[in-house]
Design an enzyme around this catalytic site. Structure first.
Site, short mmCIF file in Angstrom:
data_model
loop_
_atom_site.label_atom_id
_atom_site.label_comp_id
_atom_site.label_asym_id
_atom_site.label_seq_id
_atom_site.Cartn_x
_atom_site.Cartn_y
_atom_site.Cartn_z
N SER A 1 -74.76 36.75 13.05
CA SER A 1 -75.58 35.59 12.69
C SER A 1 -74.95 34.30 13.18
CB SER A 1 -75.73 35.51 11.17
OG SER A 1 -76.26 36.70 10.66
N GLU B 1 -83.81 36.86 17.72
CA GLU B 1 -83.27 35.78 18.55
C GLU B 1 -82.44 36.41 19.66
OE1 GLU B 1 -82.77 32.00 15.54
OE2 GLU B 1 -81.30 33.59 15.37
N ASN C 1 -80.73 30.25 11.51
CA ASN C 1 -79.70 30.02 10.49
C ASN C 1 -79.14 28.61 10.53
OD1 ASN C 1 -79.68 32.36 8.98
ND2 ASN C 1 -78.53 33.46 10.52
P1 NAD Z 1 -73.53 44.97 5.34
O1 NAD Z 1 -72.30 44.60 4.59
O2 NAD Z 1 -74.75 45.39 4.60
O3 NAD Z 1 -73.21 46.13 6.41
C1 NAD Z 1 -72.07 46.16 7.22
C2 NAD Z 1 -71.78 47.63 7.50
O4 NAD Z 1 -70.80 47.73 8.52
C3 NAD Z 1 -71.21 48.36 6.27
O5 NAD Z 1 -72.02 49.49 6.02
C4 NAD Z 1 -69.78 48.73 6.69
O6 NAD Z 1 -69.37 49.98 6.16
C5 NAD Z 1 -69.93 48.79 8.21
N1 NAD Z 1 -68.69 48.56 8.94
C6 NAD Z 1 -67.75 47.63 8.73
N2 NAD Z 1 -66.79 47.70 9.67
C7 NAD Z 1 -67.13 48.71 10.51
C8 NAD Z 1 -66.57 49.26 11.70
N3 NAD Z 1 -65.44 48.78 12.22
N4 NAD Z 1 -67.21 50.29 12.30
C9 NAD Z 1 -68.37 50.78 11.79
N5 NAD Z 1 -68.97 50.29 10.67
C10 NAD Z 1 -68.35 49.25 10.06
O7 NAD Z 1 -73.84 43.70 6.28
P2 NAD Z 1 -75.25 43.30 6.96
O8 NAD Z 1 -75.96 42.35 6.07
O9 NAD Z 1 -75.93 44.52 7.46
O10 NAD Z 1 -74.73 42.42 8.19
C11 NAD Z 1 -74.25 43.03 9.37
C12 NAD Z 1 -74.29 42.01 10.50
O11 NAD Z 1 -75.63 41.54 10.66
C13 NAD Z 1 -73.43 40.76 10.26
O12 NAD Z 1 -72.91 40.34 11.50
C14 NAD Z 1 -74.44 39.75 9.74
O13 NAD Z 1 -74.06 38.42 9.97
C15 NAD Z 1 -75.66 40.12 10.56
N6 NAD Z 1 -76.96 39.74 9.96
C16 NAD Z 1 -77.17 39.85 8.62
C17 NAD Z 1 -78.41 39.48 8.11
C18 NAD Z 1 -78.71 39.59 6.63
O14 NAD Z 1 -79.75 39.09 6.18
N7 NAD Z 1 -77.87 40.25 5.85
C19 NAD Z 1 -79.43 39.04 8.96
C20 NAD Z 1 -79.18 38.99 10.34
C21 NAD Z 1 -77.93 39.34 10.84
#
Ligand code: NAD
Length: 285
Positions: A120, A153, A192
């Site tokens: 993000s 995006e 964002n």
């Molecule tokens: P989350 O915490 O729900 O999921 C992250 C996952 O990654 C977890 O299941 C964790 O076990 C796994 N993980 C961590 N390190 C790892 C590794 N080295 N190898 C494999 N798996 C690994 O987080 P999320 O909300 O899904 O966010 C993930 C990404 O998406 C972030 O970069 C976030 O900024 C981005 N994002 C989030 C949103 C949102 O609304 N939450 C929206 C757009 C983008």
């Protein structure tokens, strides 16, 4: 592009895996541990069963079981070796993502494979230069919940090739049936950079005792026709992710409006991360 890998099967990664498999791709999800892999599979099953029950799966997609059969959840990053596109969706940590991109660079074999990040707020350039192929590294930023929200995006860095951008656009729009907007590689991209200061302002308003969480949210829903209020939205995004995005924006622009308020910091320290832990500004059963 046929073979897709999604790294991280959390909130976003499981959604990206779902829409990719629903579009007919062969999908590998890589998680960090057996427990996390089990949780990712559970999220996928639940979401697909819900989609099926609501009649949302089209004839071309097949049943929930058909879609699930196109997804494998693994814990070994080597299973990305034969992928045409890898979408990273692990925690919003620059160090973790840089390390992952270095490892992907040594594993993913196809010379024209796209290495994408769903970050993000972390500069795509930092991920690109961690690899030997920065022309093939791009931000493909989905929105939560991925199966529902249309926007993506597209964020090329200064080094991303036009070919990578156009193949990514073709995948997102042609294959996943999403709609792309083009953004520059600046923290927060378009959405964002506008949304996070708004959410942080709502948290500051609540923190100051100016209004209750319910009234702040009702105000925006009833008075500005937002589908949900900013505090409910922060709970949906995850307060840890909201804080991490705010910190990246603050790091990039040094503007007070991006500084994470103390209450947000304390809630994250307390493990009150919103919907995903059952409690944030609201309580979820
Ligand atoms: P989350 O915490 O729900 O999921 C992250 C996952 O990654 C977890 O299941 C964790 O076990 C796994 N993980 C961590 N390190 C790892 C590794 N080295 N190898 C494999 N798996 C690994 O987080 P999320 O909300 O899904 O966010 C993930 C990404 O998406 C972030 O970069 C976030 O900024 C981005 N994002 C989030 C949103 C949102 O609304 N939450 C929206 C757009 C983008």
């Amino acid at each position: 592009m046929k073979n897709v890998a999604v790294i991280g099967g959390g909130l976003m990664g499981s959604g990206i895996a779902e829409v990719s498999a629903r579009a007919g791709h062969d999908v590998v999800v890589v998680e960090s541990s057996d427990d996390a892999a089990k949780a990712a599979l559970g999220r996928l099953e639940k979401s697909l069963e819900r989609a099926e029950a609501k009649g949302k799966l089209g004839a071309a997609e097949g049943t929930a079981a058909d879609v699930l059969a196109r997804i494998r959840v693994e814990t070994d990053l080597d299973s990305t070796a034969d992928r045409d596109i890898v979408v990273e969706a692990i925690v919003e940590s620059e160090a973790a993502k840089v390390d992952l991109f270095k490892r992907l660079d040594s594993i993913v074999a196809a010379p024209d494979a796209i290495l994408a990040s769903n970050t993000s707020s972390i500069p795509i350039m930092k991920l690109g230069v961690a690899t030997s192929r920065p022309t093939q590294v791009i931000g493909i930023h989905f929105f939560n919940p991925v199966p529902v929200l249309q926007l993506v995006e597209l964020v090329p860095s200064l080094l991303t090739s036009p070919d990578t951008t156009e193949r990514s656009r073709a995948w997102v729009e042609g294959s996943l049936s999403k709609q792309a907007i083009d953004c520059q590689d600046r923290a927060g991209f378009v959405v964002n950079a506008l949304l996070v200061p708004f959410i942080l302002s709502a948290i500051r308003m609540y923190e100051s005792g100016f209004a209750s969480a319910e009234d702040i949210d009702r105000g925006l829903v009833l008075g500005a026709a937002h589908p949900q209020g900013p505090l409910a939205l922060a709970d949906l995004i995850g307060l840890d992710t909201t804080k991490a995005v705010a910190e990246s924006l603050y790091e990039e622009f040094k503007e007070p409006l991006y500084a994470a308020p103390p209450l947000l910091q304390r809630m994250v320290d307390a493990g009150l991360l919103g919907r995903k832990t059952g409690r944030g500004f609201y309580t979820y059963s």
